[in-house]
Design an enzyme around this catalytic site. Structure first.
Site, PDB file in Angstrom:
ATOM      1  N   LYS A 285     -76.687  10.731 -51.626  1.00 52.76           N
ATOM      2  CA  LYS A 285     -75.236  10.945 -51.771  1.00 52.76           C
ATOM      3  C   LYS A 285     -74.821  10.728 -53.226  1.00 52.76           C
ATOM      4  O   LYS A 285     -74.054  11.508 -53.779  1.00 52.76           O
ATOM      5  CB  LYS A 285     -74.470   9.959 -50.879  1.00 52.76           C
ATOM      6  CG  LYS A 285     -74.657  10.178 -49.387  1.00 52.76           C
ATOM      7  CD  LYS A 285     -73.775   9.228 -48.590  1.00 52.76           C
ATOM      8  CE  LYS A 285     -74.140   9.221 -47.130  1.00 52.76           C
ATOM      9  NZ  LYS A 285     -73.493   8.157 -46.369  1.00 52.76           N
TER      10      LYS A 285
ATOM     11  N   HIS B 234     -98.599  23.718 -28.103  1.00 48.14           N
ATOM     12  CA  HIS B 234     -99.153  24.940 -28.686  1.00 48.14           C
ATOM     13  C   HIS B 234     -98.863  25.034 -30.184  1.00 48.14           C
ATOM     14  O   HIS B 234     -98.991  26.096 -30.783  1.00 48.14           O
ATOM     15  CB  HIS B 234     -98.608  26.155 -27.933  1.00 48.14           C
ATOM     16  CG  HIS B 234     -99.019  26.132 -26.483  1.00 48.14           C
ATOM     17  ND1 HIS B 234    -100.096  26.831 -25.999  1.00 48.14           N
ATOM     18  CD2 HIS B 234     -98.523  25.434 -25.433  1.00 48.14           C
ATOM     19  CE1 HIS B 234    -100.231  26.587 -24.703  1.00 48.14           C
ATOM     20  NE2 HIS B 234     -99.286  25.741 -24.334  1.00 48.14           N
TER      21      HIS B 234
ATOM     22  N   GLU C 118     -83.264   4.867 -38.947  1.00 49.45           N
ATOM     23  CA  GLU C 118     -82.332   4.165 -39.845  1.00 49.45           C
ATOM     24  C   GLU C 118     -82.423   2.651 -39.656  1.00 49.45           C
ATOM     25  O   GLU C 118     -82.132   1.889 -40.568  1.00 49.45           O
ATOM     26  CB  GLU C 118     -80.885   4.614 -39.577  1.00 49.45           C
ATOM     27  CG  GLU C 118     -80.460   5.792 -40.407  1.00 49.45           C
ATOM     28  CD  GLU C 118     -78.956   6.061 -40.378  1.00 49.45           C
ATOM     29  OE1 GLU C 118     -78.204   5.364 -39.669  1.00 49.45           O
ATOM     30  OE2 GLU C 118     -78.524   6.995 -41.069  1.00 49.45           O
TER      31      GLU C 118
HETATM   32  O1  F6P Z   1     -69.534   8.189 -39.100  1.00 52.52           O
HETATM   33  P1  F6P Z   1     -69.757   8.438 -40.548  1.00 52.52           P
HETATM   34  O2  F6P Z   1     -69.190   7.346 -41.398  1.00 52.52           O
HETATM   35  O3  F6P Z   1     -69.263   9.782 -40.960  1.00 52.52           O
HETATM   36  O4  F6P Z   1     -71.307   8.381 -40.823  1.00 52.52           O
HETATM   37  C1  F6P Z   1     -72.189   9.271 -40.232  1.00 52.52           C
HETATM   38  C2  F6P Z   1     -73.605   8.859 -40.432  1.00 52.52           C
HETATM   39  O5  F6P Z   1     -73.872   8.734 -41.818  1.00 52.52           O
HETATM   40  C3  F6P Z   1     -74.619   7.561 -42.067  1.00 52.52           C
HETATM   41  O6  F6P Z   1     -73.748   6.591 -42.556  1.00 52.52           O
HETATM   42  C4  F6P Z   1     -75.664   7.792 -43.090  1.00 52.52           C
HETATM   43  O7  F6P Z   1     -75.105   8.395 -44.216  1.00 52.52           O
HETATM   44  C5  F6P Z   1     -75.141   7.163 -40.720  1.00 52.52           C
HETATM   45  O8  F6P Z   1     -75.524   5.854 -40.646  1.00 52.52           O
HETATM   46  C6  F6P Z   1     -73.985   7.531 -39.855  1.00 52.52           C
HETATM   47  O9  F6P Z   1     -74.317   7.586 -38.501  1.00 52.52           O
END
Ligand code: F6P
Length: 449
Positions: free
Chosen positions: A424, A310, A289
């Site tokens: 999303k 393996h 990320e």
């Molecule tokens: O803690 P949150 O806001 O639920 O996010 C969880 C994860 O989702 C992300 O925002 C990615 O969608 C990550 O960067 C983060 O670690």
């Protein structure tokens, strides 16, 4: 006390020494940018001096909340995804007996189960079925407080916990770790009166394992969070050194960037102990990320050896030469087991009789390193004296600091993750989430074409 050590010797046939030396200045500049907070993403630098800023009082509060869960639950479900999940899982699995979950007696330690990191109906059905006769609690972890995977699992778990244990007890055994003010997780925690912990604004999810996000579940599992923080503190000091060869984070960042420039586009993090599997998953999110953006970035992948020798071993030995390996090597295992002698020697293994299993593992490790280097795979080696809280704390900070430096060397913002929003947005449009009407229409039209 010894520290973790980085050895880059087995990369030096692949990168010119003077090229590496040229990083001295660049790395120092990146470190200064981090310290002064003058670089991209500078509102997310809370992790940089986090270890040394953690107070005894904060740890005591976390331990008290953990104790309440330990006393009142046989099972604690940790709901979270990405940075709100991987750090805790990495540390807990690295420290746990591999078969702890199968043992009847767990020395007062509740079983830790993870949820909220997928949307699998089977997973959630099986989880809620398993929990039916269990005294369980929940730690709901989400920085934004709105992540779908986590929120969906939490709604199911909250309802079940309240129905099984009553509202009063549920209030005691549900803990929230979220933003101070924003998000649905905060609203629910405040309304229900849950114990809650704050994820600092300036610490991004993947850098948050040393906040309550990681520390609370780790304490609930029965591990020593003071030692974890102490190890991270030690690395915070070591990795402040402006000298490339005395700062393992800086040297790691420089070496991997130079390898990348030489066409090594994929880094494989390697372990020889399956307990480290989730540590590698944590590392993948950290670097993936942070660096995978602007159409740049080393692709972080991982293998569990010797298991994957393996399966992936062939590819690594003779596939496209675009990879390098970083081995996280445990010097001394926590247990001792000697290989027995056998009179009949039907399996022909008497040449190993009397040796520790780890001696065999170490020869596999060395043999693999030599073979892969011969095959054109540069090899970095991170040596960890033993697997405990202290050294996991060191490893965590070592990689975090390296990631910050490495991201700046790559000239990206290592502290954002705009690309994660694309799936999303489509998912919400497909599910007709209120507020996504236009996107829903557009995506439906696209699917009809
Ligand atoms: O803690 P949150 O806001 O639920 O996010 C969880 C994860 O989702 C992300 O925002 C990615 O969608 C990550 O960067 C983060 O670690």
């Amino acid at each position: 006390m010894e520290n973790i050590k980085l050895n880059i010797e087995k990369t030096l046939d692949f990168i010119a020494k003077d090229k590496l030396a040229s990083y001295e200045e660049k790395v120092r500049a990146c470190m200064e940018t981090l310290e002064k907070g003058t670089g991209l993403g500078n509102d997310f630098l809370g992790w940089l001096h986090l270890p040394s800023s953690i107070t005894k009082e904060h740890l005591a509060d976390l331990k008290a909340a953990a104790q309440t869960l330990r006393e009142n639950c046989e099972v604690v479900v940790v709901a979270g995804i990405g940075g709100s999940y991987l750090g805790a899982r990495a540390v807990i699995e690295a420290l746990s007996d591999s078969f702890a979950w199968l043992k009847e007696k767990k020395a007062g330690n509740p079983t830790i189960i993870f949820a909220g990191h997928n949307i699998s109906e089977d997973y959630l059905y099986e989880l809620t079925t398993f929990l039916k006769d269990k005294k369980f609690g929940v730690i709901n972890i989400s920085k934004s407080g709105t992540t779908t995977e986590t929120a969906l699992a939490f709604r199911l778990l909250k309802k079940q916990c309240e129905e099984q244990r009553g509202k009063e007890t549920a209030r005691k055994v549900i803990v929230a770790v979220t933003d101070a003010k924003k998000g649905a997780a905060r609203t629910t925690a405040d309304k229900e009166g849950y114990t809650s912990f704050i994820i600092p604004d300036n610490v991004g999810g993947r850098f948050s394992v040393l906040t309550p996000v990681g520390l609370l579940p780790i304490a609930v599992a029965g591990y020593d969070i003071e030692k974890l923080v102490a190890g991270a503190c030690e690395m915070e000091k070591v990795c402040a050194n402006g000298n490339l060869h005395e700062n393992p984070s800086a040297l790691y960042a420089a070496t991997r960037n130079e390898l990348y420039r030489e066409g090594k586009k994929i880094e494989i993090l390697v372990n020889f102990h399956p307990k480290l599997h989730y540590f590698m998953e944590w590392w993948k999110q950290l670097f993936g990320e942070s660096e995978g953006k602007d159409h740049k970035g080393i692709y972080p992948s991982s293998v569990d050896f010797t298991t994957d020798l393996h399966s992936m071993g062939q590819w690594i030995q003779q596939g496209e030469r675009s990879i390098f390996e970083t081995v996280v090597s445990i010097e001394t295992p926590n247990h001792e087991l000697h290989f027995p002698s056998d009179e009949e020697n039907l399996d022909g293994l008497n040449f190993l009789a009397g040796k520790r299993i780890d001696e065999v593992n170490k020869m596999a490790e060395l043999g693999t390193q030599l073979a892969h280097v011969d095959g054109g795979v540069p090899n970095l080696h991170v040596s960890v004296p033993t697997l405990n809280e202290y050294y996991l704390g060191e490893l965590i900070y070592f990689f975090e600091k390296a990631c910050g430096i490495s991201g700046y060397l790559l000239e990206v913002n290592p502290f954002n993750q705009p690309g994660v929003e694309a799936y999303k947005k489509n998912m919400f449009a497909l599910l007709n989430k209120p507020g996504y009407e236009k996107e829903s229409e557009a995506i439906q039209a696209r699917l009809k074409k």
